[in-house]
Structure formats: structure tokens, C-alpha cells
Design an enzyme around this catalytic site. Structure first.
Site, PDB file in Angstrom:
ATOM      1  N   THR A  26      25.012  28.461  42.010  1.00  0.00           N
ATOM      2  CA  THR A  26      23.793  29.261  41.799  1.00  0.00           C
ATOM      3  C   THR A  26      24.082  30.718  41.444  1.00  0.00           C
ATOM      4  O   THR A  26      23.159  31.467  41.140  1.00  0.00           O
ATOM      5  CB  THR A  26      22.944  29.249  43.090  1.00  0.00           C
ATOM      6  N   VAL A  29      28.609  33.697  38.087  1.00  0.00           N
ATOM      7  CA  VAL A  29      29.689  32.929  37.450  1.00  0.00           C
ATOM      8  C   VAL A  29      29.304  31.453  37.391  1.00  0.00           C
ATOM      9  O   VAL A  29      29.502  30.778  36.375  1.00  0.00           O
ATOM     10  CB  VAL A  29      31.024  33.122  38.215  1.00  0.00           C
ATOM     11  N   ARG A  54      21.140  28.177  51.826  1.00  0.00           N
ATOM     12  CA  ARG A  54      19.918  28.777  51.251  1.00  0.00           C
ATOM     13  C   ARG A  54      19.472  28.047  49.987  1.00  0.00           C
ATOM     14  O   ARG A  54      18.293  28.009  49.667  1.00  0.00           O
ATOM     15  CB  ARG A  54      20.173  30.245  50.861  1.00  0.00           C
ATOM     16  N   ARG A 114      44.877  34.993  45.295  1.00  0.00           N
ATOM     17  CA  ARG A 114      45.578  35.332  44.044  1.00  0.00           C
ATOM     18  C   ARG A 114      47.018  35.787  44.251  1.00  0.00           C
ATOM     19  O   ARG A 114      47.880  35.476  43.446  1.00  0.00           O
ATOM     20  CB  ARG A 114      44.809  36.431  43.292  1.00  0.00           C
ATOM     21  N   CYS A 144      38.444  39.448  36.734  1.00  0.00           N
ATOM     22  CA  CYS A 144      37.877  39.520  35.376  1.00  0.00           C
ATOM     23  C   CYS A 144      38.472  40.656  34.547  1.00  0.00           C
ATOM     24  O   CYS A 144      38.597  40.521  33.324  1.00  0.00           O
ATOM     25  CB  CYS A 144      36.363  39.648  35.449  1.00  0.00           C
ATOM     26  N   ARG A 263      32.993  51.777  35.688  1.00  0.00           N
ATOM     27  CA  ARG A 263      31.816  50.920  35.469  1.00  0.00           C
ATOM     28  C   ARG A 263      30.891  51.597  34.455  1.00  0.00           C
ATOM     29  O   ARG A 263      30.648  52.811  34.550  1.00  0.00           O
ATOM     30  CB  ARG A 263      31.090  50.745  36.809  1.00  0.00           C
ATOM     31  N   HIS A 270      33.556  43.131  29.708  1.00  0.00           N
ATOM     32  CA  HIS A 270      34.422  44.247  30.069  1.00  0.00           C
ATOM     33  C   HIS A 270      35.211  44.684  28.837  1.00  0.00           C
ATOM     34  O   HIS A 270      35.618  43.847  28.012  1.00  0.00           O
ATOM     35  CB  HIS A 270      35.451  43.828  31.128  1.00  0.00           C
ATOM     36  N   ASN A 343      33.297  39.015  30.694  1.00  0.00           N
ATOM     37  CA  ASN A 343      33.835  38.880  32.053  1.00  0.00           C
ATOM     38  C   ASN A 343      33.320  37.653  32.785  1.00  0.00           C
ATOM     39  O   ASN A 343      33.927  37.207  33.757  1.00  0.00           O
ATOM     40  CB  ASN A 343      33.529  40.138  32.883  1.00  0.00           C
TER      41      ASN A 343
HETATM   42  N1  LIG Z   1      31.131  38.395  38.151  1.00  0.00           N
HETATM   43  C1  LIG Z   1      32.322  38.427  37.580  1.00  0.00           C
HETATM   44  O1  LIG Z   1      32.551  39.040  36.492  1.00  0.00           O
HETATM   45  C2  LIG Z   1      33.462  37.715  38.212  1.00  0.00           C
HETATM   46  C3  LIG Z   1      34.616  37.543  37.470  1.00  0.00           C
HETATM   47  C4  LIG Z   1      35.716  36.893  38.030  1.00  0.00           C
HETATM   48  C5  LIG Z   1      35.630  36.444  39.311  1.00  0.00           C
HETATM   49  N2  LIG Z   1      34.495  36.623  40.049  1.00  0.00           N
HETATM   50  C6  LIG Z   1      34.491  36.113  41.396  1.00  0.00           C
HETATM   51  O2  LIG Z   1      33.719  34.909  41.409  1.00  0.00           O
HETATM   52  C7  LIG Z   1      33.086  34.774  42.688  1.00  0.00           C
HETATM   53  C8  LIG Z   1      31.589  34.602  42.478  1.00  0.00           C
HETATM   54  O3  LIG Z   1      31.093  35.785  41.861  1.00  0.00           O
HETATM   55  P1  LIG Z   1      29.605  35.916  41.303  1.00  0.00           P
HETATM   56  O4  LIG Z   1      29.659  37.168  40.508  1.00  0.00           O
HETATM   57  O5  LIG Z   1      29.153  34.652  40.663  1.00  0.00           O
HETATM   58  O6  LIG Z   1      28.785  36.127  42.684  1.00  0.00           O
HETATM   59  P2  LIG Z   1      27.227  35.879  42.984  1.00  0.00           P
HETATM   60  O7  LIG Z   1      26.427  35.990  41.762  1.00  0.00           O
HETATM   61  O8  LIG Z   1      26.914  36.765  44.145  1.00  0.00           O
HETATM   62  O9  LIG Z   1      27.185  34.333  43.483  1.00  0.00           O
HETATM   63  C9  LIG Z   1      27.762  33.933  44.709  1.00  0.00           C
HETATM   64  C10 LIG Z   1      27.688  32.419  44.882  1.00  0.00           C
HETATM   65  O10 LIG Z   1      28.330  32.073  46.113  1.00  0.00           O
HETATM   66  C11 LIG Z   1      27.440  31.293  46.904  1.00  0.00           C
HETATM   67  N3  LIG Z   1      27.642  31.564  48.323  1.00  0.00           N
HETATM   68  C12 LIG Z   1      27.497  32.759  48.963  1.00  0.00           C
HETATM   69  N4  LIG Z   1      27.757  32.596  50.290  1.00  0.00           N
HETATM   70  C13 LIG Z   1      28.045  31.278  50.477  1.00  0.00           C
HETATM   71  C14 LIG Z   1      28.377  30.481  51.605  1.00  0.00           C
HETATM   72  N5  LIG Z   1      28.495  31.007  52.834  1.00  0.00           N
HETATM   73  N6  LIG Z   1      28.632  29.170  51.415  1.00  0.00           N
HETATM   74  C15 LIG Z   1      28.533  28.607  50.188  1.00  0.00           C
HETATM   75  N7  LIG Z   1      28.212  29.302  49.070  1.00  0.00           N
HETATM   76  C16 LIG Z   1      27.973  30.628  49.209  1.00  0.00           C
HETATM   77  C17 LIG Z   1      26.061  31.723  46.465  1.00  0.00           C
HETATM   78  O11 LIG Z   1      25.144  30.700  46.829  1.00  0.00           O
HETATM   79  P3  LIG Z   1      23.599  31.059  47.198  1.00  0.00           P
HETATM   80  O12 LIG Z   1      22.920  31.292  45.864  1.00  0.00           O
HETATM   81  O13 LIG Z   1      23.153  29.824  47.869  1.00  0.00           O
HETATM   82  O14 LIG Z   1      23.641  32.272  48.049  1.00  0.00           O
HETATM   83  C18 LIG Z   1      26.269  31.861  44.963  1.00  0.00           C
HETATM   84  O15 LIG Z   1      26.224  30.582  44.362  1.00  0.00           O
HETATM   85  C19 LIG Z   1      33.475  36.031  43.485  1.00  0.00           C
HETATM   86  O16 LIG Z   1      34.594  35.755  44.289  1.00  0.00           O
HETATM   87  C20 LIG Z   1      33.826  37.031  42.415  1.00  0.00           C
HETATM   88  O17 LIG Z   1      34.727  38.011  42.882  1.00  0.00           O
HETATM   89  C21 LIG Z   1      33.395  37.229  39.523  1.00  0.00           C
END
Ligand SMILES: NC(=O)c1ccc[n+]([C@@H]2O[C@H](COP(=O)([O-])OP(=O)(O)OC[C@H]3O[C@@H](n4cnc5c(N)ncnc54)[C@H](OP(=O)(O)O)[C@@H]3O)[C@@H](O)[C@H]2O)c1
Length: 366
Positions: A26, A29, A54, A114, A144, A263, A270, A343
Site C-alpha cells: 500500500t 514504493v 490497518r 544493506r 534510492c 532535497r 532524484h 527513485n
Molecule cells: N520512497 C523511495 O524513494 C524509496 C526508495 C528506496 C527504498 N525505499 C524504502 O522502501 C521502504 C518503503 O518506503 P515507502 O516510501 O514506500 O514508504 P511508505 O509510503 O510510508 O509505505 C510504507 C509501507 O509499509 C507498510 N507498513 C508500515 N508499517 C507496517 C507494519 N508494522 N507491518 C506491515 N507493514 C507495514 C505500510 O502499510 P500500511 O499502508 O498498512 O500502513 C506501507 O505499505 C522503506 O524502507 C524505504 O526506506 C524507499
């Protein structure tokens, strides 16, 4: 189900294909991951969607079909061959070992594993072979910012041998997840139409108020020289990730790396300005050829025609775009380049999908 997906369902035989779990389906990413899984050649049998309690019961579309999200639990990984984790670090740290213990190969997008010496850090165009050595059953996806440049740097390193990288990043709001995207949009709404803003100290801050989201200063109409958390001697965690992860992926433990992470008010993609120094003299035309031939790189470098990568053109595409290639004026062994990468695609979901596909091939051939 639409008639098209119903027809696809009938024609696509998924029996015998490995099963996949998308954990964090959800999130920012995860959303891009579902879109990618719907357009790339399908190598998966069942695709199971997992998120926090949730989101349990929510329905999301993947491969043209509605799939119900299930809450994370140990049992949710039963029968899963490959589990992609797109969740915060602490969630991966807790649940990735559980998924691996239930028999899944984990491909983790968070920062939790990592730099673990028993976890390979993989970019398929650079070090795909590292996937096979995974003593913990976990493979890590780089962060990223590193990913947005490393495919191009890997190709140049292969030709000239890297000695040093000096990097400034221009990072998009979505690097801070869905909250980052929402914050930038909310701030844009607040400043829209106000032509007096950006003319006196603090005027943007006053309009934005305390709704800074995950950023330490207003992002709209601004540039913020900070990403991540504070580490020793004034470095940010993001800057140290660029250094440590570049070294690990390229297999160069002594590579000199200096990064300043910034940022900017861009939703997704990026950019990085890179000074790359090599162990041999470089030839700029030859460097262009190397980049033109490199898988995963798109050379876009004709300033006379206004052609250079910008996030507005790169967003939503797969390659690492490279332009503004120049030989350093004061160092015949160095190049200056400008690099852009989406990214959420190559910087996260795409690289994870590519790693998972390498594993799927291995499992299918076994
Ligand atoms: N954004 C980027 O550019 C990027 C790039 C590379 C890597 N990442 C990494 O990828 C990961 C996800 O990033 P994002 O940007 O997609 O974050 P995000 O938009 O905040 O999404 C977080 C996801 O994790 C789930 N989650 C949170 N707490 C949880 C729990 N206790 N148990 C199970 N699922 C849970 C959330 O589910 P709910 O919706 O149910 O809360 C949601 O699906 C992070 O580690 C981030 O550092 C991000």
C-alpha cells in the site's frame, strides 16, 4: 474483473511458477511495484499482498486483478517463494528473518540489512552474480540515491576503474515516502497564486506553518540541504549510505566518496551532479560510447539542443539518464556528469523486481 483481464486469466498458465509476496503493497514504493508487476513479463504464480493490519481487507489491482491485502503475520508467508519488502527499516528488521525462516527468499528495500556482510547488496546490471550468495536468505536493495547513479558509475568503473566520487544530490519528495509526496502537494496548495512569496526572509515558512511533514524546512519554493538523520561529524545518514553502499556494490572498500544530499521540490526522480575520478585518463567521447552501450543507461547529452536529463522528463521511466558529460578542466582523469533516475522505479521498485526475477529464474531452473 474486466473482460480483458478475464481473457488473460484464461490464457495465462501460471502453474509451476514461483509465488511472490509484496510486503508494503500500500506504500509509495509498493504502489509502483504493483504497476511494474502488471506490465513486466510475468514470472510469478500467486502474488500475495501484505501490509500492516490497518490495510487488511483493502483491495488493490495487480496484473489486472483485484487482490485483497492481508495483515502481516508469520503465516502470511506460508507457501511464498520470494518476498519483497517495501516497508520501514524496523518492520523489515523484525519480519524479513521470519519470512526467510518460513522458506521465502527475501528481497528487502529497506536499510535494515544493506551493510550486513552476510547479505548481498545487488544492482543486477552491476553485480547480479552476488544474488547467489545469500546465507541469511535475504538480499538487499540499495537506497534510492545510490541506485539513481550506480548503473552509470558501474559501467564507467568497468572501463576506467573508479578512484573517487564527489556527489551532490537533488532528491525528490517521494524519497521520503507517501508522507513526503503528500507534504509537497499540501505546501504547493498553500503557496499557489501568491506572487509575493520568496521575497522576504521567512515568508515561505510563515505560509507553510508547522506542516513540514518529514522535512526539516519548507520544501516548496525552497532547497533543503538535508536528508535522513544526523550522524557523527555533521554527516547525514543518506550521505553515509551513498558512500557505504557504492563501495559495497562496486566491490571497492577503499573508494573515496563525498556526498552532500539535498532535497528539492520535485515529486519523484532524484538527480545527482557527479565528479567521478578514475585511475586512468578518460576520453569523453569514449565515455559517451561506454554509457550509450551500457544496459539500463540512457545517454541524453546534447546541450546545444537543450537535451539533458531533468526529473520532469525522466519520471516514470526505467533507465538511468546521463547528460552534461564533460572532462574535468583541471584533471584529465575525471569526468563531470549529471544523472537522473526515478527513485520509485530504478531507485526502489524496479531494482527490487529485477533482483526478484533473477531469483525466480534460479528457482524455476532448479
Ligand atoms: N520512497 C523511495 O524513494 C524509496 C526508495 C528506496 C527504498 N525505499 C524504502 O522502501 C521502504 C518503503 O518506503 P515507502 O516510501 O514506500 O514508504 P511508505 O509510503 O510510508 O509505505 C510504507 C509501507 O509499509 C507498510 N507498513 C508500515 N508499517 C507496517 C507494519 N508494522 N507491518 C506491515 N507493514 C507495514 C505500510 O502499510 P500500511 O499502508 O498498512 O500502513 C506501507 O505499505 C522503506 O524502507 C524505504 O526506506 C524507499
Amino acid at each position: 474483473m474486466t473482460p480483458v483481464s478475464a481473457a488473460l486469466e484464461q490464457t495465462e498458465d501460471r502453474s509451476g511458477l514461483p509465488s511472490l509476496a509484496v510486503v508494503g503493497a500500500t506504500g509509495a514504493v509498493g504502489t509502483v511495484m504493483l504497476a511494474l508487476l502488471s506490465t513486466r513479463q510475468n514470472v510469478w504464480g500467486e502474488i500475495r499482498l501484505i501490509a500492516s493490519p490497518r490495510s487488511a481487507g483493502k483491495k488493490l489491482k495487480v496484473r489486472g486483478e483485484e487482490v485483497e491485502v492481508v495483515a502481516i503475520s508469520a503465516e502470511a508467508f506460508d507457501g511464498i517463494d520470494v518476498a519483497m519488502f517495501d516497508v520501514p527499516d524496523e518492520v523489515s528488521a523484525e519480519w524479513a528473518p521470519i519470512a526467510a525462516a518460513r522458506g521465502a527468499v527475501v528481497v528487502d528495500n529497506s536499510g535494515a540489512f544493506r551493510m550486513d556482510p552476510d547479505v548481498p547488496l545487488v544492482v543486477p546490471e552491476v553485480n547480479a552474480e552476488a544474488v547467489r550468495s545469500r546465507p541469511k536468505g535475504i538480499i538487499a536493495n540499495p537506497n534510492c540515491t545510490t541506485l539513481s547513479m550506480i548503473v552509470a558509475m558501474g559501467a564507467l568503473h568497468h572501463r576506467y576503474e573508479l578512484d573517487q566520487l564527489v556527489v551532490s544530490s537533488y532528491q525528490a519528495a517521494s524519497g521520503a515516502g507517501q508522507e513526503g509526496i503528500d507534504t509537497l502537494h499540501d505546501q504547493l496548495m498553500k503557496v499557489a497564486g501568491n506572487r509575493d512569496l520568496g521575497t522576504t526572509p521567512g515568508d515561505v515558512r510563515r505560509v507553510v506553518g508547522s506542516a513540514l511533514g518529514p522535512f526539516p524546512a519548507p520544501l516548496v519554493l525552497n532547497v533543503v540541504p538535508w536528508a535522513g538523520s544526523l550522524k557523527d561529524d555533521g554527516w547525514s545518514s543518506e550521505e553515509l549510505k551513498v558512500r557505504n553502499e557504492s563501495r559495497k556494490i562496486l566491490g571497492l572498500p577503499n573508494l573515496k566518496v563525498s556526498a552532500t544530499c539535498v532535497r528539492v521540490p520535485v515529486v519523484t526522480t532524484h538527480s545527482l551532479s557527479v565528479h567521478a575520478r578514475f585511475n586512468t585518463e578518460v576520453d569523453v567521447d569514449e565515455a559517451r560510447e561506454v554509457l550509450r552501450d551500457a544496459p539500463g543507461v540512457l545517454l541524453f547529452d546534447n546541450p546545444a539542443e537543450g537535451e539533458f536529463p531533468t526529473p520532469a522528463d525522466v519520471v516514470g521511466t526505467d533507465p538511468t539518464w546521463v547528460g552534461r558529460i564533460r572532462k574535468s578542466l583541471d584533471d584529465p582523469q575525471a569526468l563531470e556528469l549529471f544523472v537522473c533516475g526515478d527513485n520509485l522505479r530504478k531507485g526502489a521498485a524496479l531494482n527490487t523486481a529485477q533482483i526478484a526475477e533473477v531469483v525466480a529464474k534460479e528457482l524455476t531452473q532448479a
